[in-house]
Scaffold this active site. Structure first.
Site, PDB file in Angstrom:
ATOM      1  N   CYS A  17      10.098  27.956  -9.578  1.00  0.00           N
ATOM      2  CA  CYS A  17       8.840  28.131  -7.795  1.00  0.00           C
ATOM      3  C   CYS A  17       8.745  29.445  -7.323  1.00  0.00           C
ATOM      4  O   CYS A  17       8.849  30.071  -5.479  1.00  0.00           O
ATOM      5  CB  CYS A  17      10.498  27.521  -6.827  1.00  0.00           C
ATOM      6  SG  CYS A  17      11.063  25.968  -7.435  1.00  0.00           S
ATOM      7  N   ALA A  18       8.271  29.842  -7.622  1.00  0.00           N
ATOM      8  CA  ALA A  18       7.799  31.348  -7.785  1.00  0.00           C
ATOM      9  C   ALA A  18       7.069  31.516  -6.509  1.00  0.00           C
ATOM     10  O   ALA A  18       6.731  32.731  -6.035  1.00  0.00           O
ATOM     11  CB  ALA A  18       6.682  32.255  -8.871  1.00  0.00           C
TER      12      ALA A  18
ATOM     13  N   ASP B  19      14.232  28.822  -6.801  1.00  0.00           N
ATOM     14  CA  ASP B  19      14.368  28.922  -5.477  1.00  0.00           C
ATOM     15  C   ASP B  19      13.675  28.593  -4.881  1.00  0.00           C
ATOM     16  O   ASP B  19      12.403  28.112  -4.333  1.00  0.00           O
ATOM     17  CB  ASP B  19      13.512  30.647  -5.042  1.00  0.00           C
ATOM     18  CG  ASP B  19      13.804  30.865  -3.670  1.00  0.00           C
ATOM     19  OD1 ASP B  19      14.312  30.228  -3.113  1.00  0.00           O
ATOM     20  OD2 ASP B  19      12.472  31.649  -3.619  1.00  0.00           O
TER      21      ASP B  19
ATOM     22  N   GLY C 291       5.581  35.408  -4.881  1.00  0.00           N
ATOM     23  CA  GLY C 291       6.523  36.114  -6.193  1.00  0.00           C
ATOM     24  C   GLY C 291       7.113  37.610  -5.579  1.00  0.00           C
ATOM     25  O   GLY C 291       7.812  38.420  -6.870  1.00  0.00           O
ATOM     26  N   GLY C 292       8.059  37.538  -4.862  1.00  0.00           N
ATOM     27  CA  GLY C 292       8.620  38.427  -4.511  1.00  0.00           C
ATOM     28  C   GLY C 292      10.051  38.641  -5.508  1.00  0.00           C
ATOM     29  O   GLY C 292      10.474  39.409  -5.408  1.00  0.00           O
ATOM     30  N   LYS C 293      10.470  37.272  -5.634  1.00  0.00           N
ATOM     31  CA  LYS C 293      11.854  36.860  -6.456  1.00  0.00           C
ATOM     32  C   LYS C 293      11.320  38.260  -7.803  1.00  0.00           C
ATOM     33  O   LYS C 293      11.676  38.089  -8.962  1.00  0.00           O
ATOM     34  CB  LYS C 293      12.661  35.991  -6.013  1.00  0.00           C
ATOM     35  CG  LYS C 293      12.839  35.888  -5.027  1.00  0.00           C
ATOM     36  CD  LYS C 293      13.924  34.681  -4.816  1.00  0.00           C
ATOM     37  CE  LYS C 293      14.498  34.506  -3.846  1.00  0.00           C
ATOM     38  NZ  LYS C 293      13.641  34.099  -2.609  1.00  0.00           N
TER      39      LYS C 293
ATOM     40  N   ASP D 293       4.491  28.571 -10.051  1.00  0.00           N
ATOM     41  CA  ASP D 293       4.028  27.284  -8.899  1.00  0.00           C
ATOM     42  C   ASP D 293       3.600  26.265  -9.057  1.00  0.00           C
ATOM     43  O   ASP D 293       2.310  25.777  -9.449  1.00  0.00           O
ATOM     44  CB  ASP D 293       4.326  28.122  -7.672  1.00  0.00           C
ATOM     45  CG  ASP D 293       4.604  28.244  -7.237  1.00  0.00           C
ATOM     46  OD1 ASP D 293       5.758  28.404  -5.840  1.00  0.00           O
ATOM     47  OD2 ASP D 293       3.778  27.013  -5.967  1.00  0.00           O
TER      48      ASP D 293
ATOM     49  N   CYS E 221      16.824  29.368   1.373  1.00  0.00           N
ATOM     50  CA  CYS E 221      17.591  29.891   2.324  1.00  0.00           C
ATOM     51  C   CYS E 221      17.356  29.389   3.590  1.00  0.00           C
ATOM     52  O   CYS E 221      16.517  29.106   4.883  1.00  0.00           O
ATOM     53  CB  CYS E 221      15.821  30.942   3.060  1.00  0.00           C
ATOM     54  SG  CYS E 221      14.200  29.688   2.680  1.00  0.00           S
TER      55      CYS E 221
END
Length: 403
Positions: free
Chosen positions: A231-232, A300, A235-237, A255, A353
């Site tokens: 679940c990009a 994520d 794309g931070g991770k 995604d 989160c």
């Protein structure tokens, strides 16, 4: 502090779009701040911080100002009046501020502070949910989630090291300090716009909260592996994972939103990263192709976003109980489907989160009893509490697929 008419009016216009037109606060502010090229960094900071403050404390301020939604322009000015009065800001002699009952505002604030729903400015249903799921913990967590978010950077080791970035930012008048236990993190002493610096433009760092940086660390990606960020988003991770892999191996960023993957491609280019392949999930086929072929998978998962309320305070007013039911089902479906990409002996990290057990521990517990989940062993799980860390609220679980 002296109030300037054009800055106050820009704030009121932003609030109108957020409260009355249902627009996202961050997008509204992005547009508002482009309105006048003459505005300096202090002017922009005033508009952004005041708008976010009034969004954050909407319920409390509306109760004090005795106004109800939808807010007309006069009512929006009354909310602003409460904000300014509680901060001890002297109101100018404008028609909008005539007859401000300063003493009454302060008195009402003291009265309402004994009731958590007003004190923390949250809808009744959300306060009940937090209490039901977290018990005594809820008080401290909702308090912490109403504080202003810190600005955290994640240094990109493919382009620079922490000391080089610190030095470059200091030359721009930006002071930072490292965060213990996070080798690539730098925290700003004061909020400022880091996106205008050459260090950012050259891909030396990304803005990423400290809690979020712990997710890739838990996944522990190694050079040469094949990893899927299921679940990009933007794309931070995925960028963090790719940098830890030293650009060796493959990161498949998946995604359902094409525009987010397009943003990820731009960021990857700036970061000097070339081992990320973006794939749009158009049907279940996109996932099935990868079943049993991936060393490590990051889920994520989409969630309530309760852990990041301090940076998205409008979430409080947009969230609905029905959405929470739907998102829990989505999390469950994603776990069942995407976990099948993991090779025997491979690993999966599930992260949200959110700080709600129903989206976190309970999801994993339930997954491990289902057909696909029985192939996995829970190695480790952790909730990062905003009241303890001072950063975003996060949950992460590491699972290993049996060989």
């Amino acid at each position: 502090m002296r109030l300037h008419r054009n800055l106050v009016f820009a704030t009121i216009d932003s609030l109108n779009l957020i409260f009355n037109k249902g627009k996202q606060a961050d997008k509204v502010l992005k547009n508002t701040l482009k309105r006048d090229k003459r505005w300096g960094s202090r002017d922009r900071a005033f508009i952004a911080e005041t708008t976010y403050d009034i969004v954050r404390w909407k319920r409390l301020y509306a109760e004090i100002a005795e106004v109800k939604e939808p807010f007309d322009r006069t009512n929006l000015f009354r909310l602003f009046t409460v904000w300014a009065t509680l901060r001890g800001i002297r109101l100018p002699d404008w028609p909008q501020f005539e007859g401000t009952p300063t003493r009454k505002i302060k008195g009402r604030f003291d009265e309402l502070s004994s009731n958590r729903r007003f004190r923390e400015s949250i809808p009744d249903w959300l306060d009940k949910l937090g209490q039901d799921e977290l018990g005594k913990k809820w008080d401290a967590e909702i308090g912490a989630l109403n504080e202003l978010a810190k600005v955290i950077l994640r240094v990109n080791p493919l382009k620079a090291d922490v000391k080089t970035v610190q030095k470059a930012l200091k030359e721009n008048g930006i002071d930072t300090h490292p965060i213990k236990g996070l080798p690539y993190a730098l925290e700003l002493f004061e909020r400022t716009n880091v996106f205008v610096t050459d260090a950012f433009k050259n891909g030396w760092f990304e803005v990423q909260d400290a809690s979020s940086q712990k997710v890739a660390a838990l996944l522990d990606p190694q050079p040469g592996m094949r990893i899927a960020d299921a679940c990009a988003g933007a794309g931070g991770k995925a960028l963090h994972i790719a940098s830890l892999m030293e650009n060796k191996g493959q990161v498949i960023a998946l995604d359902i939103y094409d525009n987010k993957l397009a943003e990820l491609k731009k960021r990857a280019k700036r970061n000097g990263i070339h081992n990320i392949e973006t794939r749009l999930i158009e049907s279940t086929k996109s996932i099935k192709k990868l079943f049993g072929k991936i060393d490590k998978v990051l889920i994520d998962a989409p969630c309530s976003g309760l852990g990041v309320l301090r940076r998205n305070p409008d979430t409080k007013w947009k969230l609905q109980p029905e959405f929470l039911k739907e998102i829990r089902q989505t999390q469950s479906d994603i776990l069942d489907s995407y976990s099948r990409m993991v090779k025997p002996g491979g690993q999966l990290v599930y992260a949200t989160c959110s700080i709600l057990p129903s989206e976190n521990q309970e999801q994993i517990k339930s997954f491990l009893t289902r057909e696909t989940g029985k192939e996995f062993i829970l190695e480790k799980e952790e909730t990062l509490w905003p009241s303890k860390t001072g950063y975003d609220g996060f949950y992460m679980a590491l699972l290993t697929k049996k060989s």
